[in-house]
Design an enzyme around this catalytic site. Sequence first.
Site, PDB file in Angstrom:
ATOM      1  N   HIS A  53       2.307   8.146   5.615  1.00 44.72           N
ATOM      2  CA  HIS A  53       1.416   9.227   6.067  1.00 44.72           C
ATOM      3  C   HIS A  53       1.978   9.887   7.316  1.00 44.72           C
ATOM      4  CE1 HIS A  53      -2.058   9.116   3.453  1.00 44.72           C
ATOM      5  NE2 HIS A  53      -2.124   7.796   3.541  1.00 44.72           N
ATOM      6  N   GLU A  96      -1.534  -7.891   1.775  1.00 41.63           N
ATOM      7  CA  GLU A  96      -1.270  -6.454   1.761  1.00 41.63           C
ATOM      8  C   GLU A  96      -0.302  -6.004   2.853  1.00 41.63           C
ATOM      9  OE1 GLU A  96      -4.090  -3.775   3.421  1.00 41.63           O
ATOM     10  OE2 GLU A  96      -3.376  -2.068   2.252  1.00 41.63           O
ATOM     11  N   ASP A 131     -10.262  -2.495   6.567  1.00 39.00           N
ATOM     12  CA  ASP A 131      -9.674  -1.338   5.897  1.00 39.00           C
ATOM     13  C   ASP A 131      -9.863  -1.486   4.375  1.00 39.00           C
ATOM     14  OD1 ASP A 131      -8.457   1.136   6.153  1.00 39.00           O
ATOM     15  OD2 ASP A 131      -6.426   0.355   6.075  1.00 39.00           O
ATOM     16  N   THR A 188      -8.196  -1.758   1.478  1.00 31.25           N
ATOM     17  CA  THR A 188      -7.598  -2.720   0.547  1.00 31.25           C
ATOM     18  C   THR A 188      -8.133  -4.138   0.748  1.00 31.25           C
ATOM     19  OG1 THR A 188      -5.665  -1.284   0.494  1.00 31.25           O
ATOM     20  CG2 THR A 188      -5.395  -3.482  -0.436  1.00 31.25           C
ATOM     21  N   ASP A 243       0.842  -1.194   0.000  1.00 29.74           N
ATOM     22  CA  ASP A 243       0.000   0.000   0.000  1.00 29.74           C
ATOM     23  C   ASP A 243       0.881   1.249   0.000  1.00 29.74           C
ATOM     24  OD1 ASP A 243      -1.983   2.080   0.753  1.00 29.74           O
ATOM     25  OD2 ASP A 243      -3.277   0.330   0.999  1.00 29.74           O
ATOM     26  N   ASP A 256      -1.169   0.419  -4.780  1.00 31.76           N
ATOM     27  CA  ASP A 256      -2.435   1.047  -5.162  1.00 31.76           C
ATOM     28  C   ASP A 256      -2.260   2.529  -5.503  1.00 31.76           C
ATOM     29  OD1 ASP A 256      -1.753   1.512  -2.528  1.00 31.76           O
ATOM     30  OD2 ASP A 256      -3.766   1.159  -1.734  1.00 31.76           O
ATOM     31  N   SER A 274      -6.832   4.528  -1.264  1.00 35.30           N
ATOM     32  CA  SER A 274      -6.754   3.066  -1.315  1.00 35.30           C
ATOM     33  C   SER A 274      -8.092   2.416  -1.630  1.00 35.30           C
ATOM     34  CB  SER A 274      -6.240   2.519   0.017  1.00 35.30           C
ATOM     35  OG  SER A 274      -4.906   2.907   0.201  1.00 35.30           O
ATOM     36  N   ASP A 282       2.120   2.467   3.576  1.00 39.81           N
ATOM     37  CA  ASP A 282       1.310   3.683   3.427  1.00 39.81           C
ATOM     38  C   ASP A 282       1.084   4.384   4.761  1.00 39.81           C
ATOM     39  OD1 ASP A 282      -0.736   5.402   1.980  1.00 39.81           O
ATOM     40  OD2 ASP A 282      -1.991   4.443   3.499  1.00 39.81           O
TER      41      ASP A 282
HETATM   42 ZN   LIG Z   1      -2.818   6.230   2.276  1.00 40.66          ZN
END
Ligand SMILES: [Zn+2]
Length: 674
Positions: A457, A448, A284, A286, A176, A498, A225, A453
Amino acid sequence: MVAFSKPLAAAAIFAGLASAQSFQRLGTCPDLGCIIPPDQADFLAGQRFDIRLEVHAPVNGTEATGNPNPDEKFEFYIERVGGRRGVQSASKWFKVPEPKLEKWSFGWYEDFFARDAKTPSMVNVASKAYRKVYLDEAGEYKATLKHNGKTTTATWTVRDLAEVRRTKNVLFFIGDGMTTNMITAARLIGHKSVNGKYQTRLAMDKFPVLGHAMTHSVDSFITDSANSATALYTGHKSTVNALGVYVDSSPDNFDDPKVESIAEIFHRVYRGHIGIVSTAGVWDATPAALTAHTKDRNEYPYCVDSLLRGTNNTAWIDWNGPDVLFGGGAEHFYSPAIGGKTFKNRDYYEEFAKAGYNVYWNKTSLATAPNNERALGIFTVSHMSKWLDRNVYKKNLKEQANHPSGNKGDAEDEPGLKEMTLKAIDILHTRSKANKRRSSQGWFLMSEAASIDKMMHALDYDRALGELLELDDTIRASVEHLKALGELSNTLIVVTADHGHGFDVMGSVDTKYLEAQKEDRKKRNAVGVYQYSGLSQYINTGDLTYSDGAHFPTNWTPRYSLFAGVATSPDRRENYKLHEDGPRVGATTIPGRASNDYYVNPKDAPTGFTVNGTLPTEEPQGVHSLTDVPVFAMGPCQELFGGVQNNIDIFFNIANCLGLSRTAHGKGPDPVGN
Ligand SMILES: [Zn+2]
Ligand SMILES: *[C@@H]1O[C@H](CO)[C@@H](O)[C@H](O)[C@H]1NC(C)=O
Ligand SMILES: *[C@@H]1O[C@H](CO)[C@@H](O)[C@H](O)[C@H]1NC(C)=O
Ligand SMILES: *[C@@H]1O[C@H](CO)[C@@H](O)[C@H](O)[C@H]1NC(C)=O
Ligand SMILES: *[C@@H]1O[C@H](CO)[C@@H](O)[C@H](O)[C@H]1NC(C)=O
C-alpha cells in the site's frame, strides 16, 4: 450508507433504471426481497449461521414504486431439494420461535452524481433474523421469501464432506496481499542464481502442491482483507469491511447475519487448540476475522474483546479464547487512563490475565514463556515494525513511542514473525499433547505476514519484499521445527494470500545514473529493460545464505536496484532507492487544500522523477487488485489444494481435513485419524 446491488430481474422489470455498480442498494439482494445468506451460498454441515430477511420499499429514487410501506407479513420457507420434509416455514424447519419483526430505513447513492449532490435514495425495510441455525444434511436447499405477492428464492448447498478427520494440526499462513509476482521478486533478491539457475529456492517453492485462488467478494470484484478473511475462515464470501458476517442494511454494526468461523467450529466440535499470530495489530482484519462478527472491521475495541470472549451479540458460539495470541495493537489493550481505546473502557491486559493468560511485551520475555500455559504477546502499539527496520535499519525503531505498555517509550525488542510462530507452535503442541481428551488433541494456527500488504500500500517494495522473505523464512523454520517435534506428517500446512496488489518488476535501475540527471525525462533513461536489466545485485559476491539457513539480500542498496511498480498509485516520485529512514510515504495532502486530496510528498525520493497517479485523488496509497493468489499445500490433504479454486474452497478443504463436517446422522467427534 449501505452499498447495494441492483438485481438483474429488477432491471428487467423497471427498464431504464440506472444499473447499480459503484453503489448498490444491498450487495446480496436480488430484488426487493432479500434472503441472507444469499443465493449460491455454500455451508459446512452443522455450521452455525444467522438468516436475515429484508423486504425493501424504495421511497424515492429510480426504484420507487409509489408504495413506501414494506410488506410486514412476508413469509419464509425452507425445503431440501428431493428431501422428505417437504416445504416448511423456517421456524418449523429450524424448530425456533418466529422472530420478531424489525423495521428501519436507510439511504444509498445510486451513482457518483447522487453522491456529489448528496441525494440518497431512501428505502423502508421490514425484517426478521433467525439466529444460530444450522443445516445438517448434505444437499441442495431452496429458501423462499414471499412478499408483496412476489417470490424471491435462494439456492443453498450443504457440501457433502466426510466426517473423518485426516489431520491433527493445521498451520495456515496468510501472506496478506501476496501475489506470485511478489514471490518471484523476493526469490530474485533473496536467492542467488548462476547462469540462470537458482542455487537455492524459497521454502514455498518446495511445497508439493500449488493451486491458485480467486479472491473476488460477494458484491465487488476487488476484495479487502476483511471480507477475504471471512471467505477463507467461513466459506462465505462477504462485503468489503465485513468480518464473519454478511452485511445487512440496518444501521447497527453488530446485528448482521453471522457465519461460524473455522476457529469457532474447531472449538465447538473438538475443543481444539487455537493460535493466532500476526505482524499487524491483533484487532486487524485477518486475525480478528477468526472471532469477530461485525460489518465494520474498524470496530477494533470490539475485535479485541471478541478474541477473548467471542461475539458479544446474541447467543452465539461459546468461545474460550485462543491458546496463543501474538501481534501488535497495544492501544486497544492498555487502560484508557493512559490513552488506550478499549471495549467498555476495560484494561485488556488485565482481562486476559484474569482469564489465565501470561502477558508478554518483548522478544526476550516471550522466549521464557512456559509452553504449557496460555500466552498473550502484544509487542507494539499499532502494527509491528518491519523486518528491514528490525534487522537492518534499527535506528528506525527509535522515537516511535510504540512500547506496548503504553508508556510512550520505544518497542525495541520485538520478535519477528518467525519467533512468534515457532513459540506458538511450541505452546500449541505442548498444551494439545497434555489434553486428556484424545479428540481435542491437535491445533489450528493462523500466522499472518500482514505487512507485505501494508508496505505494498505504501509503495515501499523493499520493505514488502523483506516481509515476504520473512514469511518464507518462517515457513522454512516451521517445517524444520515440526519435523523435530515429530509433528510434520500430522500437520496440514497451507500458505496463501487474501488478495493481491498489481505489483511487478520490469527491469533494473542504475540509481547512480538516475541521480546524475537533472530532468525528469532523462532520469527515466536510467531504467534498463530486457537485456539491460542485467542480474540481481542484492546478494554480495561470496554470500549465499545467512548462517541459520535464512535467505535475505546481503546488500539491500545495490547501485542497480529493481525497477518495480504497481499498476496504479497516487501521485508520487520515484528514485528506485530503498527508503532508509523508515516506511515510505509517497503522497501527502498540501496545506491549504482539501484534507483528502493527495499529491506527491515533497520529502519522498527528492532525487527522483515525478509520476502522476491515476487513482482517485483521495487515495493516499496503492490499492488491491483483481489477481488470483497462489495456494501452497503440504501434508495431509495436500491434494485438495491443487488447481484453480475459489477462496471459500480453502475453508471447506481445511474443514474437511480436520473432520469438522457434522451431519444429522453423524457419529459426533472422531478421534484423530492418525
Ligand atoms: Zn490491503
Ligand atoms: C429522497 O428523499 C430524501 C428525503 O427524505 C432526500 O434527502 C433525497 O435527496 C431524496 N433522494 C432522491 C434521489 O430524490
Ligand atoms: C456488543 O458491542 C457493541 C460495541 O460496543 C455494542 O454496540 C453492542 O450493543 C454489544 N452487543 C451486546 C449484545 O451487548
Ligand atoms: C521485557 O519484558 C520484561 C517483562 O515485562 C521486562 O522485565 C524486561 O525488562 C523487558 N526487556 C526488554 C529488553 O525490554
Ligand atoms: C503532474 O500533475 C501536475 C498537476 O497536478 C502537473 O503540473 C505536472 O506537470 C504533472 N507531471 C507530470 C510528470 O506529468
